[in-house]
Design an enzyme around this catalytic site. Structure first.
Site, PDB file in Angstrom:
ATOM      1  N   HIS A   1      -0.146 -47.865   9.202  1.00 36.19           N
ATOM      2  CA  HIS A   1      -1.438 -47.515   9.814  1.00 36.19           C
ATOM      3  C   HIS A   1      -1.805 -48.513  10.902  1.00 36.19           C
ATOM      4  O   HIS A   1      -1.227 -49.603  10.982  1.00 36.19           O
ATOM      5  CB  HIS A   1      -2.526 -47.533   8.737  1.00 36.19           C
ATOM      6  CG  HIS A   1      -2.718 -48.910   8.179  1.00 36.19           C
ATOM      7  ND1 HIS A   1      -1.948 -49.402   7.151  1.00 36.19           N
ATOM      8  CD2 HIS A   1      -3.543 -49.920   8.545  1.00 36.19           C
ATOM      9  CE1 HIS A   1      -2.297 -50.636   6.901  1.00 36.19           C
ATOM     10  NE2 HIS A   1      -3.263 -51.003   7.740  1.00 36.19           N
TER      11      HIS A   1
ATOM     12  N   HIS B   1      -2.505 -52.235  16.629  1.00 40.86           N
ATOM     13  CA  HIS B   1      -1.091 -52.290  16.244  1.00 40.86           C
ATOM     14  C   HIS B   1      -0.865 -51.637  14.893  1.00 40.86           C
ATOM     15  O   HIS B   1      -1.813 -51.406  14.137  1.00 40.86           O
ATOM     16  CB  HIS B   1      -0.649 -53.755  16.138  1.00 40.86           C
ATOM     17  CG  HIS B   1      -1.332 -54.452  15.005  1.00 40.86           C
ATOM     18  ND1 HIS B   1      -2.602 -54.977  15.124  1.00 40.86           N
ATOM     19  CD2 HIS B   1      -0.969 -54.645  13.711  1.00 40.86           C
ATOM     20  CE1 HIS B   1      -2.968 -55.488  13.960  1.00 40.86           C
ATOM     21  NE2 HIS B   1      -2.010 -55.287  13.086  1.00 40.86           N
TER      22      HIS B   1
HETATM   23  P1  A2P Z   1      -3.022 -55.240   9.793  1.00 41.05           P
HETATM   24  O1  A2P Z   1      -4.053 -54.326  10.334  1.00 41.05           O
HETATM   25  O2  A2P Z   1      -2.534 -56.231  10.767  1.00 41.05           O
HETATM   26  O3  A2P Z   1      -1.855 -54.508   9.191  1.00 41.05           O
HETATM   27  P2  A2P Z   1      -4.302 -56.598   3.057  1.00 41.05           P
HETATM   28  O4  A2P Z   1      -3.122 -55.795   2.594  1.00 41.05           O
HETATM   29  O5  A2P Z   1      -3.953 -57.986   3.463  1.00 41.05           O
HETATM   30  O6  A2P Z   1      -5.456 -56.499   2.122  1.00 41.05           O
HETATM   31  O7  A2P Z   1      -4.793 -55.900   4.385  1.00 41.05           O
HETATM   32  C1  A2P Z   1      -5.053 -54.545   4.447  1.00 41.05           C
HETATM   33  C2  A2P Z   1      -5.081 -54.135   5.906  1.00 41.05           C
HETATM   34  O8  A2P Z   1      -6.184 -54.726   6.575  1.00 41.05           O
HETATM   35  C3  A2P Z   1      -3.861 -54.554   6.688  1.00 41.05           C
HETATM   36  O9  A2P Z   1      -3.547 -53.475   7.507  1.00 41.05           O
HETATM   37  C4  A2P Z   1      -4.289 -55.787   7.443  1.00 41.05           C
HETATM   38  O10 A2P Z   1      -3.682 -56.139   8.636  1.00 41.05           O
HETATM   39  C5  A2P Z   1      -5.757 -55.557   7.642  1.00 41.05           C
HETATM   40  N1  A2P Z   1      -6.467 -56.835   7.559  1.00 41.05           N
HETATM   41  C6  A2P Z   1      -6.445 -57.714   6.538  1.00 41.05           C
HETATM   42  N2  A2P Z   1      -7.272 -58.756   6.784  1.00 41.05           N
HETATM   43  C7  A2P Z   1      -7.820 -58.540   8.003  1.00 41.05           C
HETATM   44  C8  A2P Z   1      -8.739 -59.253   8.834  1.00 41.05           C
HETATM   45  N3  A2P Z   1      -9.286 -60.401   8.460  1.00 41.05           N
HETATM   46  N4  A2P Z   1      -9.054 -58.725  10.040  1.00 41.05           N
HETATM   47  C9  A2P Z   1      -8.510 -57.571  10.447  1.00 41.05           C
HETATM   48  N5  A2P Z   1      -7.641 -56.842   9.713  1.00 41.05           N
HETATM   49  C10 A2P Z   1      -7.292 -57.316   8.512  1.00 41.05           C
END
Ligand code: A2P
Length: 224
Positions: free
Chosen positions: A69, A155
């Site tokens: 995603h 991304h």
């Molecule tokens: P990304 O969008 O780069 O893939 P997690 O599995 O660590 O709980 O994260 C769930 C999703 O949310 C992942 O897609 C992750 O990164 C995004 N994410 C996690 N932490 C943050 C943050 N602080 N800011 C923005 N996106 C985040």
């Protein structure tokens, strides 16, 4: 959790349809295989392994977490600033469960993350919260990040090295785009069938795709 916060998801974003997920996994793995065997990559191998002679199998190096995603707003069940305001916007409510096409325009590999750069359309940018590009960016890097167009952080995380959190992919992408924009780093470039490959130092590689990969997706919220 407060009752109000409990209603908010972990994050909102565009989710690739499962058949598209398979397609993108195959073509991005092809890229890793190509990169892995390039002499130019082998020259910088120690940036991945910490040792000059050690081999690295990039397909094993990165761990993929599905569903694939593109995050638009990380809410952390309401703990992240601005989550409630985001979820309450009419444009967000209207977009939920709707179909959308994500344009993947580049692929990035760093010692920490493997990601696909998404170029958002003006319509998709309405779902991109202002200021989210620079969240968590170190103060020293802010000036170069602020010079990039809104949505530059968009991304799909395709994989992370062991012990690395997915949030790192967006930060790595911003760094790579800022370096590319400044071009103060000599980029060792190669022309591949898929596009132009640049080396941006410290194990950072960026493939600008000759043709965008268009991925069918659904905008929605996600909670674990
Ligand atoms: P990304 O969008 O780069 O893939 P997690 O599995 O660590 O709980 O994260 C769930 C999703 O949310 C992942 O897609 C992750 O990164 C995004 N994410 C996690 N932490 C943050 C943050 N602080 N800011 C923005 N996106 C985040």
């Amino acid at each position: 959790l407060q009752p109000k916060e409990a209603e908010l998801p972990l994050f909102f974003g565009w989710f690739l349809l499962s058949e598209v997920e398979e397609k993108i996994k195959c073509s991005t793995m092809e890229f890793l295989k190509t990169l892995d065997t390039m002499e130019a990559f082998k020259k910088h191998l120690s940036e991945f392994t910490g040792e000059a002679e050690k081999e690295v199998d990039l397909e094993q190096y990165f761990q993929t977490k599905t569903p694939l995603h593109c995050t638009s707003k990380f809410c952390d069940y309401g703990k992240a600033e601005g989550s409630k305001e985001y979820a309450e916007q009419q444009v967000v409510k209207d977009a939920c469960d709707g179909a959308s096409e994500l344009a993947v325009v580049g692929l990035m590999v760093t010692p920490r993350t493997f990601g696909a750069r998404v170029l958002l359309t003006p319509e998709q940018l309405q779902l991109w919260p202002p200021g989210v590009d620079k969240e968590g960016v170190p103060a020293s890097a802010l000036p170069s990040i602020e010079a990039l167009p809104t949505g530059s952080r968009a991304h799909v995380t395709l994989g992370c090295a062991a012990g690395v959190e997915a949030v790192q992919t967006g930060l790595d992408l911003l760094e790579v785009l800022a370096l590319k924009q400044a071009e103060h780093q000599p980029a060792a470039e190669a022309e591949l069938d898929a596009g132009t490959l640049s080396y941006l130092g410290e194990g950072r590689w960026y493939l600008e795709l000759q043709e965008a990969i268009v991925c069918d997706a659904t905008f929605s919220s996600f909670s674990e």
